[in-house]
Design a protein around this motif. Structure first.
Motif, PDB file in Angstrom:
ATOM      1  N   PRO A 175       0.775  -1.228  -0.031  1.00 51.59           N
ATOM      2  CA  PRO A 175      -0.176  -0.106   0.038  1.00 51.59           C
ATOM      3  C   PRO A 175       0.920   1.189  -0.063  1.00 51.59           C
ATOM      4  CG  PRO A 175      -0.776  -1.523   1.777  1.00 51.59           C
ATOM      5  CD  PRO A 175       0.670  -2.158   1.313  1.00 51.59           C
ATOM      6  N   GLN A 176       1.906   1.376   0.567  1.00 52.65           N
ATOM      7  CA  GLN A 176       2.753   2.585   0.818  1.00 52.65           C
ATOM      8  C   GLN A 176       3.305   2.816  -0.780  1.00 52.65           C
ATOM      9  OE1 GLN A 176       2.452   1.348   3.851  1.00 52.65           O
ATOM     10  NE2 GLN A 176       2.314   3.941   4.188  1.00 52.65           N
ATOM     11  N   HIS A 177       3.685   1.619  -1.376  1.00 55.09           N
ATOM     12  CA  HIS A 177       4.050   1.976  -2.716  1.00 55.09           C
ATOM     13  C   HIS A 177       3.088   2.546  -3.543  1.00 55.09           C
ATOM     14  CE1 HIS A 177       5.764   0.916  -6.602  1.00 55.09           C
ATOM     15  NE2 HIS A 177       4.690   0.309  -6.860  1.00 55.09           N
ATOM     16  N   ALA A 178       1.566   2.207  -3.224  1.00 53.30           N
ATOM     17  CA  ALA A 178       0.472   2.449  -4.141  1.00 53.30           C
ATOM     18  C   ALA A 178       0.384   4.117  -3.949  1.00 53.30           C
ATOM     19  CB  ALA A 178      -0.581   1.881  -3.477  1.00 53.30           C
ATOM     20  N   LEU A 179       0.802   4.650  -3.108  1.00 48.87           N
ATOM     21  CA  LEU A 179       0.513   6.287  -3.006  1.00 48.87           C
ATOM     22  C   LEU A 179       1.618   7.029  -3.415  1.00 48.87           C
ATOM     23  CD1 LEU A 179      -1.316   6.256   0.469  1.00 48.87           C
ATOM     24  CD2 LEU A 179      -2.188   6.676  -1.764  1.00 48.87           C
ATOM     25  N   GLU A 180       2.743   6.475  -4.187  1.00 43.19           N
ATOM     26  CA  GLU A 180       3.639   7.309  -4.794  1.00 43.19           C
ATOM     27  C   GLU A 180       3.185   7.517  -6.293  1.00 43.19           C
ATOM     28  OE1 GLU A 180       7.363   4.547  -6.142  1.00 43.19           O
ATOM     29  OE2 GLU A 180       7.030   4.772  -4.181  1.00 43.19           O
ATOM     30  N   SER A 181       3.946   8.810  -6.772  1.00 44.86           N
ATOM     31  CA  SER A 181       3.222   9.042  -8.029  1.00 44.86           C
ATOM     32  C   SER A 181       3.675   8.198  -9.166  1.00 44.86           C
ATOM     33  CB  SER A 181       4.063  10.542  -8.517  1.00 44.86           C
ATOM     34  OG  SER A 181       4.063  10.693  -9.701  1.00 44.86           O
ATOM     35  N   GLU A 182       2.581   7.489  -9.654  1.00 39.83           N
ATOM     36  CA  GLU A 182       2.910   6.539 -10.820  1.00 39.83           C
ATOM     37  C   GLU A 182       3.420   7.095 -11.827  1.00 39.83           C
ATOM     38  OE1 GLU A 182      -0.134   7.820 -10.002  1.00 39.83           O
ATOM     39  OE2 GLU A 182      -1.060   8.220 -12.012  1.00 39.83           O
ATOM     40  N   ARG A 183       3.148   8.377 -12.241  1.00 40.98           N
ATOM     41  CA  ARG A 183       3.526   9.100 -13.505  1.00 40.98           C
ATOM     42  C   ARG A 183       5.081   9.159 -13.327  1.00 40.98           C
ATOM     43  NH1 ARG A 183       0.454  14.412 -14.328  1.00 40.98           N
ATOM     44  NH2 ARG A 183      -1.329  13.041 -13.812  1.00 40.98           N
ATOM     45  N   ARG A 184       5.770   9.415 -12.204  1.00 42.28           N
ATOM     46  CA  ARG A 184       7.224   9.334 -12.219  1.00 42.28           C
ATOM     47  C   ARG A 184       7.754   8.213 -12.212  1.00 42.28           C
ATOM     48  NH1 ARG A 184       8.545  12.234  -6.757  1.00 42.28           N
ATOM     49  NH2 ARG A 184       6.311  12.355  -6.654  1.00 42.28           N
ATOM     50  N   VAL A 185       7.211   7.076 -11.852  1.00 39.02           N
ATOM     51  CA  VAL A 185       7.568   5.573 -12.040  1.00 39.02           C
ATOM     52  C   VAL A 185       7.711   5.282 -13.498  1.00 39.02           C
ATOM     53  CG1 VAL A 185       7.241   3.273 -11.502  1.00 39.02           C
ATOM     54  CG2 VAL A 185       6.650   4.922  -9.737  1.00 39.02           C
ATOM     55  N   ILE A 186       6.598   5.476 -14.133  1.00 42.87           N
ATOM     56  CA  ILE A 186       6.474   5.336 -15.700  1.00 42.87           C
ATOM     57  C   ILE A 186       7.542   6.042 -16.618  1.00 42.87           C
ATOM     58  CG2 ILE A 186       4.775   5.457 -17.617  1.00 42.87           C
ATOM     59  CD1 ILE A 186       2.554   5.020 -15.661  1.00 42.87           C
ATOM     60  N   ALA A 187       7.690   7.287 -16.304  1.00 41.02           N
ATOM     61  CA  ALA A 187       8.728   8.157 -16.915  1.00 41.02           C
ATOM     62  C   ALA A 187      10.037   7.867 -16.648  1.00 41.02           C
ATOM     63  CB  ALA A 187       8.440   9.627 -16.266  1.00 41.02           C
ATOM     64  N   GLY A 188      10.505   7.270 -15.488  1.00 39.87           N
ATOM     65  CA  GLY A 188      11.664   6.725 -15.092  1.00 39.87           C
ATOM     66  C   GLY A 188      11.979   5.366 -15.942  1.00 39.87           C
ATOM     67  N   THR A 189      10.831   4.756 -15.826  1.00 45.69           N
ATOM     68  CA  THR A 189      11.274   3.280 -16.465  1.00 45.69           C
ATOM     69  C   THR A 189      11.271   3.582 -17.900  1.00 45.69           C
ATOM     70  OG1 THR A 189       9.337   2.645 -15.024  1.00 45.69           O
ATOM     71  CG2 THR A 189       9.854   1.104 -17.115  1.00 45.69           C
ATOM     72  N   VAL A 190      10.545   4.309 -18.536  1.00 43.11           N
ATOM     73  CA  VAL A 190      10.531   4.705 -20.090  1.00 43.11           C
ATOM     74  C   VAL A 190      12.208   4.926 -20.430  1.00 43.11           C
ATOM     75  CG1 VAL A 190       9.877   5.703 -22.255  1.00 43.11           C
ATOM     76  CG2 VAL A 190       8.280   4.673 -20.625  1.00 43.11           C
ATOM     77  N   ALA A 191      12.561   5.975 -19.758  1.00 41.33           N
ATOM     78  CA  ALA A 191      13.749   6.438 -19.907  1.00 41.33           C
ATOM     79  C   ALA A 191      14.979   5.773 -19.640  1.00 41.33           C
ATOM     80  CB  ALA A 191      14.209   7.914 -18.931  1.00 41.33           C
ATOM     81  N   ALA A 192      14.726   4.577 -18.407  1.00 41.68           N
ATOM     82  CA  ALA A 192      15.698   3.708 -18.424  1.00 41.68           C
ATOM     83  C   ALA A 192      16.051   2.881 -19.318  1.00 41.68           C
ATOM     84  CB  ALA A 192      15.314   3.037 -16.931  1.00 41.68           C
ATOM     85  N   VAL A 193      14.972   2.357 -20.075  1.00 43.73           N
ATOM     86  CA  VAL A 193      14.886   1.373 -20.868  1.00 43.73           C
ATOM     87  C   VAL A 193      15.359   1.891 -22.176  1.00 43.73           C
ATOM     88  CG1 VAL A 193      13.361  -0.030 -22.551  1.00 43.73           C
ATOM     89  CG2 VAL A 193      12.636   0.026 -20.085  1.00 43.73           C
ATOM     90  N   ILE A 194      14.964   3.243 -22.592  1.00 43.70           N
ATOM     91  CA  ILE A 194      15.660   3.976 -23.774  1.00 43.70           C
ATOM     92  C   ILE A 194      17.153   3.794 -23.477  1.00 43.70           C
ATOM     93  CG2 ILE A 194      15.879   6.061 -25.161  1.00 43.70           C
ATOM     94  CD1 ILE A 194      12.768   6.399 -24.495  1.00 43.70           C
ATOM     95  N   ALA A 195      17.543   4.125 -22.117  1.00 42.84           N
ATOM     96  CA  ALA A 195      19.002   4.702 -22.102  1.00 42.84           C
ATOM     97  C   ALA A 195      19.680   3.081 -22.121  1.00 42.84           C
ATOM     98  CB  ALA A 195      19.194   5.060 -20.913  1.00 42.84           C
ATOM     99  N   ILE A 196      19.142   2.289 -21.879  1.00 41.98           N
ATOM    100  CA  ILE A 196      19.586   0.584 -21.573  1.00 41.98           C
ATOM    101  C   ILE A 196      19.794   0.042 -23.274  1.00 41.98           C
ATOM    102  CG2 ILE A 196      19.290  -1.652 -21.241  1.00 41.98           C
ATOM    103  CD1 ILE A 196      18.069  -0.738 -18.411  1.00 41.98           C
ATOM    104  N   VAL A 197      18.773   0.384 -23.711  1.00 43.69           N
ATOM    105  CA  VAL A 197      18.710  -0.027 -25.363  1.00 43.69           C
ATOM    106  C   VAL A 197      20.033   0.701 -26.025  1.00 43.69           C
ATOM    107  CG1 VAL A 197      17.498  -0.070 -27.546  1.00 43.69           C
ATOM    108  CG2 VAL A 197      16.325  -0.870 -25.379  1.00 43.69           C
ATOM    109  N   GLY A 198      19.929   1.969 -25.888  1.00 42.74           N
ATOM    110  CA  GLY A 198      21.103   2.869 -26.467  1.00 42.74           C
ATOM    111  C   GLY A 198      22.392   2.567 -26.263  1.00 42.74           C
ATOM    112  N   GLY A 199      22.516   2.235 -24.626  1.00 38.87           N
ATOM    113  CA  GLY A 199      23.830   1.782 -24.308  1.00 38.87           C
ATOM    114  C   GLY A 199      24.301   0.526 -24.847  1.00 38.87           C
ATOM    115  N   LEU A 200      23.393  -0.345 -24.802  1.00 38.41           N
ATOM    116  CA  LEU A 200      23.710  -1.742 -25.449  1.00 38.41           C
ATOM    117  C   LEU A 200      24.194  -1.748 -26.812  1.00 38.41           C
ATOM    118  CD1 LEU A 200      21.037  -4.097 -23.626  1.00 38.41           C
ATOM    119  CD2 LEU A 200      23.411  -3.985 -23.475  1.00 38.41           C
ATOM    120  N   THR A 201      23.315  -0.885 -27.609  1.00 40.34           N
ATOM    121  CA  THR A 201      23.687  -0.733 -29.084  1.00 40.34           C
ATOM    122  C   THR A 201      24.959  -0.053 -29.278  1.00 40.34           C
ATOM    123  OG1 THR A 201      21.238  -0.356 -29.510  1.00 40.34           O
ATOM    124  CG2 THR A 201      22.614   0.144 -31.313  1.00 40.34           C
ATOM    125  N   TRP A 202      25.443   0.905 -28.533  1.00 37.99           N
ATOM    126  CA  TRP A 202      26.359   1.483 -28.414  1.00 37.99           C
ATOM    127  C   TRP A 202      27.377   0.583 -28.196  1.00 37.99           C
ATOM    128  CZ3 TRP A 202      30.244   2.852 -25.014  1.00 37.99           C
ATOM    129  CH2 TRP A 202      31.328   3.963 -25.661  1.00 37.99           C
TER     130      TRP A 202
END
Lengths: 208, 539
Positions: free
Chosen positions: B153-180
């Motif tokens: 439940p604690q987790h449930a109240l933190e901003s999901e928008r931030r989590v999603i934005a962080g996730t997308v950014a991280a995935v893009i960074a990882i894909v970019g990094g791996l490709t490089w």
């Protein structure tokens, strides 16, 4: 109880309410009779006695409004004062349209009820005296001969004796005799009196 | 009392929580059967090469890219409602798979050339394919392993928008990094390809480990299959298996019919979850619309019933009241006569006494009717009640674009009371706040519930909103019956709140919130305080 003293009839299923209204009306000198339901009222009341009806609109079995319609269909012309627990506008409009005197919302001011009852009784007695007068007049007219009725009709229509004589093919002297007889039998003191009587009778015949 | 229902019960209509129906299982087996049959049909032609068909590779890549991205977006939306980390892992899987297909296609032999890009090394494409092929089943496996432990439940109240934005950014960074990394260290890459279309012996470890991961994922999903999503993910993994078998064992290397068939299976497997998500969404949306209608009808019925009830009560009370007034008037008139009739006055007074008793018994009857079942008092943790209500109203608040915040004192003492009634009080206040926020357009719609210890032996709860606030004239009367600012309100809610709070020995009041809105506050005596007041032991 003398028959010509007007009677206020109360129909309310709540005993305390019924007794309180009864007490209130008696305290100002009205003769009162009360019933718990419309059935009791139909069985126990003299419907043609002079008076006025205080009717609760929310009654077990049949509503006050339906009862009002039933009385009208039986040609019982008792004035009705409605009392109700909840001031419902459409209901009060329906009641007033059907000829109710007043529509009071509980708890009402005592003076309002007394005024309404007073108005109802006055209306009733006025209606009764008019009816009595009409009965009297038609009785008087019964005593006229056919010729006298013809003369009366022309007199109240404003014709002069000479014109009447010409129209009925009589001498003017005969017309005068008939006319005096009409005035005497109808107990009219003047020509305007006679015209008024004739009007009332005509109104009655067109109404019935 | 326990106020920690399983989240599953809160969102019974999500794909990731909806139980599996027989029809769903049958459809899944049917699709699987068809795909298996399709594989068998391609077996005889698998070795036939299709020359120069690398021009189709970018088209294939774009299809997979778009399908994976849409699926990931839908899964992220599902995460934002359900806050399940497992669903987040799955979304990452699709995002990763979709993003990785771009460098794979761009480095494919012949493709870069035709697009005017510099040609990548021989091993680059295979290395990217390996990462992609192992990454996706790994994340599906993560989903299967995490879905039972979700979420707190604690987790449930933190901003999901931030989590999603962080996730997308991280995935893009990882894909970019791996490709490089893959592009720059061509020499360090394992030698998978002997020429543009044929693999080396090293390659055979890749399909084997990919198949092992798929198998593990399938096993984990099979053991823990609970929801519709699980079933279709199993189909996806099976499709992936078929794809791997076709690519690695049945085809004669790149650009043969078997290889293209495998690619086709890749697109199908990418699309399955998307199609199921969309279909389920539409079904669930229709179901939701129906249930909202039903709810509205129920509410109207409730309002009508309440209206009828109050009309009955009004009539029951009004009757003796009217009788009392008329009796008193009659008594006064009997007294006012020239010769007062005391017997009549006495009778009228006696009827008034009777009417008084009659109305008292009517009121007693009503109270008894409402008091039914309210005697039960237990130890209640107010924070639990608040958390429960916030969680329940979260989706409604989200629909209204309302930010819900809580500020709960973890050391709050327990109170003694009726949990159902207290919950209704808080729920009423929160629902009022949501209503008050619904027509705010020029500022953030903020709803905050706080709990604290107001003094040594009282608990204080406040429900704050940034709505339009209260008219000062109304504020005095807001807790009285039939006072309402809502067009369809009965004006009963706050009256109920006050009567409950006062019955619990507390106090409720309202104040202005700065700069906008209203704050409703109530206090309740703590369990110890109440015990010492009443001198009774509480259960």
């Amino acid at each position: 109880m003398s028959t010509d003293r007007p009677l206020v009839i109360i129909v309310d299923d709540d005993p305390s309410m019924r007794m309180s209204i009864e007490s209130l009306l008696r305290s100002v000198g009205h003769a009162v009779q009360s019933f718990a339901s419309t059935q009791e009222f139909m069985q126990g009341a003299q419907l043609d006695a002079p008076g006025c009806l205080v009717l609760d609109i929310r009654l077990p079995g049949r509503s006050g409004l339906e009862f009002q319609r039933e009385l009208a269909s039986r040609e019982v012309e008792l004035p009705i004062v409605f009392i109700t627990g909840h001031g419902d506008v459409p209901m009060s409009v329906a009641a007033m349209k059907a000829g109710a005197i007043e529509f009071l919302t509980k708890p009402f001011r005592d003076q309002d009820l007394l005024d309404a009852v007073h108005r109802g009784l006055e209306l009733d007695s006025q209606r009764r005296s008019e009816a009595a007068m009409l009965a009297e007049l038609s009785q008087r007219r019964e005593t006229l001969t056919p010729r006298e009725r013809e003369v009366m009709a022309l007199v109240v229509a404003g014709r002069l004796n000479k014109q009447i004589a010409a129209e009925l093919d009589l001498s003017e002297a005969t017309v005068k005799v008939h006319r005096a007889q009409v005035m005497r039998k109808m107990e009219a003191k003047s020509l305007p009196d006679l015209v008024r009587f004739a009007d009332s009778l005509a109104l009655d015949t067109t109404r019935s | 009392m326990s106020v920690r229902p399983k989240v599953r019960e809160d969102h019974p209509f999500l794909l990731s929580t909806a139980p599996v129906s027989r029809a769903q299982s049958r459809a899944a087996s049917g699709v699987l059967g068809l795909l298996g049959a399709a594989m068998l049909v391609t077996v005889p032609f698998a070795q036939v090469p299709i020359d120069n068909s690398q021009v189709l590779v970018p088209a294939y890549a774009i299809a997979v890219f778009i399908v994976d991205l849409i699926t990931a977006a839908l899964l992220l939306a599902m995460y934002s409602v359900q806050r399940s980390r497992a669903v987040l892992a799955l979304a990452i899987g699709y995002l990763f798979s979709g993003a990785m297909v771009l460098p794979w296609a761009l480095t494919f032999p012949g493709v870069a050339q035709s697009l005017g890009l510099p040609e990548a090394g021989l091993q680059t494409t295979a290395a990217i394919a390996t990462l992609r092929r192992l990454g996706f089943p790994l994340l599906v496996l993560a989903y299967a392993l995490m879905k039972e432990t979700d979420p707190d439940p604690q987790h449930a109240l933190e901003s999901e928008r931030r989590v999603i934005a962080g996730t997308v950014a991280a995935v893009i960074a990882i894909v970019g990094g791996l490709t490089w990394l893959v592009l720059t260290s061509e020499d360090a890459l394992p030698r998978f390809m002997q020429d543009e279309n044929r693999v080396t012996a090293h390659w055979r470890y890749v399909p084997v480990s990919a198949m092992a991961l798929c198998g593990a994922g399938l096993f984990a999903l099979w053991v823990r299959r609970r929801c519709v999503l699980d079933i279709w993910l199993m189909v996806v993994l099976c499709t992936l298996l078929i794809e791997i078998i076709l690519l690695a064992y049945l085809s004669s290397g790149r650009l043969s019919i078997g290889w293209w068939a495998g690619r086709l299976f890749g697109v199908v497997s990418a699309s399955i979850v998307l199609v199921v998500l969309l279909a389920e969404t539409m079904t669930l949306y229709a179901r939701l619309a129906r249930s909202i209608l039903a709810e509205r009808r129920a509410r109207e019925t409730r309002l009508t019933a309440l209206g009828a009830l109050s009309a009955t009560i009004a009539h029951e009370i009004n009757q003796p009241l009217a009788s009392m007034v008329t009796n008193a008037n009659a008594g006064l008139r009997w007294l006012g006569r020239p010769d007062p009739d005391l017997a009549e006055v006495r009778a009228a007074l006696e009827r008034i006494v009777d009417d008084g008793h009659r109305s008292a018994s009517v009121i007693e009857g009503i109270r008894a009717m409402f008091k039914k079942g309210t005697q039960e008092r237990v130890c209640v943790n107010v924070n639990d009640l608040v958390t429960d209500i916030i969680r329940r109203d979260l989706s409604e608040a989200k629909l209204g674009r309302i930010t819900m915040q809580t500020d709960l004192d973890p050391h709050l003492p327990a109170v003694t009371g009726n949990p159902v009634q207290l919950q209704q009080v808080i729920s009423n206040l929160v629902a009022n706040a949501i209503d008050a926020l619904s027509n705010v357009t020029d500022r953030e719609r903020l709803l905050r519930v706080r709990s604290s210890q107001s003094d040594a032996d009282h608990v204080l709860v406040s429900v704050e909103d940034s709505g339009t606030g209260l008219d000062p004239a109304l504020r005095e009367r807001i807790f009285e019956p039939f006072q309402t600012t809502k067009t369809d309100g009965m004006g009963m809610g706050l009256m109920f709140c006050r009567s409950v709070i006062e019955a619990h020995g507390g106090r409720i009041w309202v104040m202005d919130n700065a700069p906008n809105g209203a704050i409703f506050r109530f206090t309740l005596p703590s369990a110890e305080e109440l015990m010492s007041l009443t001198g009774e032991a509480t259960p």
